[in-house]
Design a protein around this motif. Structure first.
Motif, PDB file in Angstrom:
ATOM      1  N   ASP A  42       0.858  -1.189   0.000  1.00 31.92           N
ATOM      2  CA  ASP A  42       0.000   0.000   0.000  1.00 31.92           C
ATOM      3  C   ASP A  42       0.890   1.234   0.000  1.00 31.92           C
ATOM      4  O   ASP A  42       1.435   1.618   1.039  1.00 31.92           O
ATOM      5  CB  ASP A  42      -0.921  -0.009   1.219  1.00 31.92           C
ATOM      6  CG  ASP A  42      -1.977   1.084   1.181  1.00 31.92           C
ATOM      7  OD1 ASP A  42      -1.750   2.109   0.499  1.00 31.92           O
ATOM      8  OD2 ASP A  42      -3.021   0.911   1.829  1.00 31.92           O
ATOM      9  N   VAL A  43       1.040   1.862  -1.162  1.00 27.71           N
ATOM     10  CA  VAL A  43       1.950   3.003  -1.263  1.00 27.71           C
ATOM     11  C   VAL A  43       1.335   4.294  -0.735  1.00 27.71           C
ATOM     12  O   VAL A  43       2.024   5.310  -0.648  1.00 27.71           O
ATOM     13  CB  VAL A  43       2.441   3.201  -2.712  1.00 27.71           C
ATOM     14  CG1 VAL A  43       3.268   2.007  -3.157  1.00 27.71           C
ATOM     15  CG2 VAL A  43       1.279   3.439  -3.676  1.00 27.71           C
ATOM     16  N   ASN A  44       0.047   4.243  -0.372  1.00 29.14           N
ATOM     17  CA  ASN A  44      -0.543   5.383   0.329  1.00 29.14           C
ATOM     18  C   ASN A  44      -0.258   5.282   1.818  1.00 29.14           C
ATOM     19  O   ASN A  44       0.148   6.256   2.453  1.00 29.14           O
ATOM     20  CB  ASN A  44      -2.053   5.448   0.105  1.00 29.14           C
ATOM     21  CG  ASN A  44      -2.707   6.513   0.967  1.00 29.14           C
ATOM     22  OD1 ASN A  44      -2.573   7.705   0.715  1.00 29.14           O
ATOM     23  ND2 ASN A  44      -3.406   6.093   2.018  1.00 29.14           N
ATOM     24  N   ALA A  45      -0.439   4.096   2.384  1.00 26.82           N
ATOM     25  CA  ALA A  45      -0.193   3.905   3.815  1.00 26.82           C
ATOM     26  C   ALA A  45       1.292   4.050   4.140  1.00 26.82           C
ATOM     27  O   ALA A  45       1.650   4.575   5.194  1.00 26.82           O
ATOM     28  CB  ALA A  45      -0.707   2.539   4.253  1.00 26.82           C
ATOM     29  N   LYS A  46       2.138   3.573   3.231  1.00 31.89           N
ATOM     30  CA  LYS A  46       3.586   3.678   3.426  1.00 31.89           C
ATOM     31  C   LYS A  46       4.211   4.271   2.163  1.00 31.89           C
ATOM     32  O   LYS A  46       4.741   3.545   1.313  1.00 31.89           O
ATOM     33  CB  LYS A  46       4.189   2.309   3.739  1.00 31.89           C
ATOM     34  CG  LYS A  46       3.726   1.736   5.067  1.00 31.89           C
ATOM     35  CD  LYS A  46       4.410   0.413   5.364  1.00 31.89           C
ATOM     36  CE  LYS A  46       3.985  -0.138   6.729  1.00 31.89           C
ATOM     37  NZ  LYS A  46       4.628  -1.439   7.021  1.00 31.89           N
ATOM     38  N   PRO A  47       4.134   5.599   2.030  1.00 37.66           N
ATOM     39  CA  PRO A  47       4.652   6.235   0.804  1.00 37.66           C
ATOM     40  C   PRO A  47       6.156   6.044   0.659  1.00 37.66           C
ATOM     41  O   PRO A  47       6.898   6.017   1.640  1.00 37.66           O
ATOM     42  CB  PRO A  47       4.315   7.724   1.005  1.00 37.66           C
ATOM     43  CG  PRO A  47       3.290   7.757   2.096  1.00 37.66           C
ATOM     44  CD  PRO A  47       3.558   6.567   2.959  1.00 37.66           C
ATOM     45  N   LEU A  48       6.569   5.907  -0.578  1.00 35.55           N
ATOM     46  CA  LEU A  48       7.993   5.788  -0.891  1.00 35.55           C
ATOM     47  C   LEU A  48       8.583   7.174  -1.091  1.00 35.55           C
ATOM     48  O   LEU A  48       7.881   8.101  -1.509  1.00 35.55           O
ATOM     49  CB  LEU A  48       8.172   4.971  -2.173  1.00 35.55           C
ATOM     50  CG  LEU A  48       7.652   3.539  -2.099  1.00 35.55           C
ATOM     51  CD1 LEU A  48       7.469   2.974  -3.494  1.00 35.55           C
ATOM     52  CD2 LEU A  48       8.607   2.689  -1.286  1.00 35.55           C
ATOM     53  N   PRO A  49       9.871   7.345  -0.817  1.00 31.17           N
ATOM     54  CA  PRO A  49      10.503   8.633  -1.090  1.00 31.17           C
ATOM     55  C   PRO A  49      10.444   8.941  -2.587  1.00 31.17           C
ATOM     56  O   PRO A  49      10.468   8.027  -3.416  1.00 31.17           O
ATOM     57  CB  PRO A  49      11.955   8.428  -0.635  1.00 31.17           C
ATOM     58  CG  PRO A  49      11.938   7.202   0.221  1.00 31.17           C
ATOM     59  CD  PRO A  49      10.808   6.353  -0.272  1.00 31.17           C
ATOM     60  N   HIS A  50      10.334  10.205  -2.924  1.00 31.82           N
ATOM     61  CA  HIS A  50      10.369  10.559  -4.333  1.00 31.82           C
ATOM     62  C   HIS A  50      11.755  10.300  -4.910  1.00 31.82           C
ATOM     63  O   HIS A  50      12.764  10.336  -4.201  1.00 31.82           O
ATOM     64  CB  HIS A  50       9.975  12.022  -4.522  1.00 31.82           C
ATOM     65  CG  HIS A  50       8.501  12.238  -4.483  1.00 31.82           C
ATOM     66  ND1 HIS A  50       7.928  13.476  -4.550  1.00 31.82           N
ATOM     67  CD2 HIS A  50       7.468  11.373  -4.376  1.00 31.82           C
ATOM     68  CE1 HIS A  50       6.614  13.373  -4.494  1.00 31.82           C
ATOM     69  NE2 HIS A  50       6.313  12.103  -4.388  1.00 31.82           N
ATOM     70  N   PHE A  51      11.791  10.033  -6.189  1.00 35.38           N
ATOM     71  CA  PHE A  51      13.032   9.775  -6.914  1.00 35.38           C
ATOM     72  C   PHE A  51      13.777  11.097  -7.084  1.00 35.38           C
ATOM     73  O   PHE A  51      13.270  12.028  -7.712  1.00 35.38           O
ATOM     74  CB  PHE A  51      12.693   9.168  -8.269  1.00 35.38           C
ATOM     75  CG  PHE A  51      13.757   8.307  -8.856  1.00 35.38           C
ATOM     76  CD1 PHE A  51      13.832   6.961  -8.546  1.00 35.38           C
ATOM     77  CD2 PHE A  51      14.684   8.833  -9.728  1.00 35.38           C
ATOM     78  CE1 PHE A  51      14.805   6.145  -9.097  1.00 35.38           C
ATOM     79  CE2 PHE A  51      15.660   8.029 -10.295  1.00 35.38           C
ATOM     80  CZ  PHE A  51      15.727   6.681  -9.979  1.00 35.38           C
ATOM     81  N   THR A  52      14.972  11.209  -6.519  1.00 35.83           N
ATOM     82  CA  THR A  52      15.717  12.465  -6.547  1.00 35.83           C
ATOM     83  C   THR A  52      17.130  12.231  -7.086  1.00 35.83           C
ATOM     84  O   THR A  52      17.504  11.110  -7.430  1.00 35.83           O
ATOM     85  CB  THR A  52      15.830  13.053  -5.126  1.00 35.83           C
ATOM     86  OG1 THR A  52      16.620  12.149  -4.322  1.00 35.83           O
ATOM     87  CG2 THR A  52      14.464  13.251  -4.489  1.00 35.83           C
TER      88      THR A  52
END
Length: 197
Positions: A42-52
């Motif tokens: 669940d990428v809403n419950a556990k968001p991933l860091p943005h690609f930087t």
């Protein structure tokens, strides 16, 4: 034992129509695969860091030269890719936010797109390396499918095909802000799921 990887991205929780479509699919899949395992990302419950730039720098630094911070960055994608690799089938649910997918799902796509692991470049063009089937469950407030404003389904299909996933079917519930017409669209999409599994 078969494994289904389910990826959810809506911020609407249980009220999410895309999640509800995915729920119906998972129930049907488990009925056909009673010993199956469902892995939920669940990428809403556990968001991933943005690609930087730090993410890119970590990936392009040779493994033996990476700092502890860079190793941790690469490990994020490693975990996601391993989930994809061991799954037998993939289910992705997403709402439409401002004509596209949620940024949380875009971040997921950014992390699992890795040259040499999920795709490779050849003289004939890119080749996807994750060879398995995927099902997509989408919802939107208005009816965008097959219009110039649909930047969701075509993009999702393009990306999944790029890494080798074969989109077996897509279930789209448009018009979810339009009352009865939206309810009919949702019921129709949900009804098709039983036939597809």
């Amino acid at each position: 034992m078969a494994t289904l990887l389910r990826i959810d991205s809506s911020a609407s929780g249980d009220n999410s129509k895309s999640r509800q479509l995915a729920d119906a699919f998972v129930a049907q899949w488990l009925a056909k695969n009673p010993d199956g395992q469902v892995v939920v990302r669940d990428v809403n419950a556990k968001p991933l860091p943005h690609f930087t730039s730090e993410t890119l720098g970590a990936l392009f630094t040779p493994e033996q030269d990476r700092t502890a911070e860079q190793q941790a960055i690469v490990a994020i994608g490693d975990e996601l890719i391993e989930e994809l690799e061991v799954a037998d089938v993939v289910a992705i649910s997403a709402p439409t936010y401002n004509f596209s997918i949620p940024s949380t799902l875009k971040s997921y796509f950014d992390y699992v797109a890795r040259a040499g692991r999920t795709f490779k470049y050849t003289e004939e063009g890119p080749v996807g390396l994750v060879k398995k089937d995927a099902y997509v469950f989408l919802a939107s407030g208005s009816f965008l499918e097959n219009t110039p404003y649909d930047h969701q389904l075509p993009y999702v299909k393009t990306f999944l095909n790029f890494i080798g996933l074969n989109v077996k079917d897509a279930f789209v519930a448009g018009g979810q802000a339009l009352g009865e017409d939206g309810e009919k669209a949702f019921t129709s999409a949900k009804g098709r799921i039983a036939e597809a599994v």
